[in-house]
Design a protein around this motif. Sequence first.
Motif, PDB file in Angstrom:
ATOM      1  N   LYS A  42      55.457  66.253  12.739  1.00 42.16           N
ATOM      2  CA  LYS A  42      56.445  67.187  12.203  1.00 42.16           C
ATOM      3  C   LYS A  42      57.478  67.586  13.243  1.00 42.16           C
ATOM      4  O   LYS A  42      58.319  68.457  12.986  1.00 42.16           O
ATOM      5  CB  LYS A  42      55.740  68.432  11.657  1.00 42.16           C
ATOM      6  N   GLY A  43      57.417  66.973  14.416  1.00 41.37           N
ATOM      7  CA  GLY A  43      58.385  67.281  15.448  1.00 41.37           C
ATOM      8  C   GLY A  43      58.017  68.460  16.323  1.00 41.37           C
ATOM      9  O   GLY A  43      58.810  68.869  17.184  1.00 41.37           O
ATOM     10  N   LYS A  44      56.823  68.995  16.148  1.00 41.44           N
ATOM     11  CA  LYS A  44      56.387  70.129  16.976  1.00 41.44           C
ATOM     12  C   LYS A  44      56.023  69.642  18.376  1.00 41.44           C
ATOM     13  O   LYS A  44      55.299  68.666  18.537  1.00 41.44           O
ATOM     14  CB  LYS A  44      55.173  70.800  16.332  1.00 41.44           C
ATOM     15  N   TRP A  45      56.534  70.326  19.387  1.00 38.76           N
ATOM     16  CA  TRP A  45      56.269  69.953  20.777  1.00 38.76           C
ATOM     17  C   TRP A  45      54.802  70.162  21.103  1.00 38.76           C
ATOM     18  O   TRP A  45      54.226  71.222  20.811  1.00 38.76           O
ATOM     19  CB  TRP A  45      57.141  70.787  21.716  1.00 38.76           C
ATOM     20  N   LEU A  46      54.181  69.164  21.727  1.00 33.43           N
ATOM     21  CA  LEU A  46      52.781  69.256  22.119  1.00 33.43           C
ATOM     22  C   LEU A  46      52.617  69.366  23.629  1.00 33.43           C
ATOM     23  O   LEU A  46      51.815  70.163  24.118  1.00 33.43           O
ATOM     24  CB  LEU A  46      52.005  68.031  21.618  1.00 33.43           C
ATOM     25  N   ALA A 102      43.790  64.902  16.255  1.00 36.20           N
ATOM     26  CA  ALA A 102      44.364  65.455  15.024  1.00 36.20           C
ATOM     27  C   ALA A 102      45.879  65.592  15.154  1.00 36.20           C
ATOM     28  O   ALA A 102      46.635  65.234  14.242  1.00 36.20           O
ATOM     29  CB  ALA A 102      43.732  66.809  14.707  1.00 36.20           C
ATOM     30  N   ASP A 103      46.338  66.090  16.299  1.00 36.32           N
ATOM     31  CA  ASP A 103      47.782  66.228  16.531  1.00 36.32           C
ATOM     32  C   ASP A 103      48.452  64.865  16.670  1.00 36.32           C
ATOM     33  O   ASP A 103      49.540  64.635  16.148  1.00 36.32           O
ATOM     34  CB  ASP A 103      48.038  67.054  17.794  1.00 36.32           C
ATOM     35  N   ALA A 104      47.797  63.958  17.383  1.00 38.01           N
ATOM     36  CA  ALA A 104      48.408  62.659  17.674  1.00 38.01           C
ATOM     37  C   ALA A 104      48.560  61.799  16.435  1.00 38.01           C
ATOM     38  O   ALA A 104      49.565  61.091  16.279  1.00 38.01           O
ATOM     39  CB  ALA A 104      47.574  61.916  18.713  1.00 38.01           C
ATOM     40  N   GLU A 105      47.575  61.858  15.540  1.00 37.75           N
ATOM     41  CA  GLU A 105      47.553  60.938  14.407  1.00 37.75           C
ATOM     42  C   GLU A 105      47.729  61.634  13.062  1.00 37.75           C
ATOM     43  O   GLU A 105      47.529  61.032  12.008  1.00 37.75           O
ATOM     44  CB  GLU A 105      46.244  60.140  14.434  1.00 37.75           C
TER      45      GLU A 105
END
Length: 302
Positions: A42-46, A102-105
Amino acid sequence: MSEKTDKTEQQRLSVFKTYKLYVGGKFPRSESGRVYEVTDSKGKWLANAPLSSRKDARDAVVAARKAFGGWSGATAYNRGQILYRVAEMLEGRKDQFVREVADAESLSKSKAAAVVDAAIDRWVWYAGWTDKIAQVVGGGNPVAGPFFNLSTPEPTGVVTVLAPQESSFLGLVSVIAPVIATGNTVIVIASEKSPLPALSLGEVLATSDLPGGVVNVLSGRTAEIAAPLAAHQDVNAIDLAGADDVLAKDLEIAAADNLKRVVRPQAVDYSRTPGIERLTAFLETKTVWHPTGALGASGSSY
């Protein structure tokens, strides 16, 4: 007192994780000082991940070559124990990897947990193969003469692996574990868009009795890092799992300069139990002849 405590907690700054490369058993930043932003679907910075340079790639080759003698010379049983230790350490840090996967994929927590469990099981699976693969691909050869003729597998050497782009953790483990299980050392280029699980894996490997330099993890632009590694004269093989067709062709041409062994990219379902293809892909076969000799005056041989 309670209000004061609550106010203090509200003012506390977040401690963001600093991701670093894993080269030679240490955690350097890229020598270039560059980083790039890693975001979710979603474009959220990680996080900011290191943007590796050609110099980082060359340093990783030096580390991998230095570690090769000790790792390839270790007993297969010892290598299996260390791979199992990696699984143990991952089990203890499962929650962290579930969040990162979860964030990566873009997976739900339950699906990410299933991926992490499968990755841990994959380490155990390959740990069990370290002292068995020689019995499968080696053995005695029948020859027409009074000779022992024995074939045994030996590791190819330093292997560059382009990790799968979409399967940032299970796919990553599936291409690293078989390479080191058979005594090779590896430079892995993490998924370009989802490098964080790979960089965190470096922290696990550093605490798993794995000698420094056996696995070296780089992050950044896949094509930029892979090009000097494919042409490097001290790299013996390359796995193009994470390359697209155009990049794979260019790297294969570069790899031909010193006759590197090349594993071409192919569609793989990493969730399925792997065969032994990636175990044997980076093995060489040494065949030894030895005269049997004769027993007694009759001339019978053994």
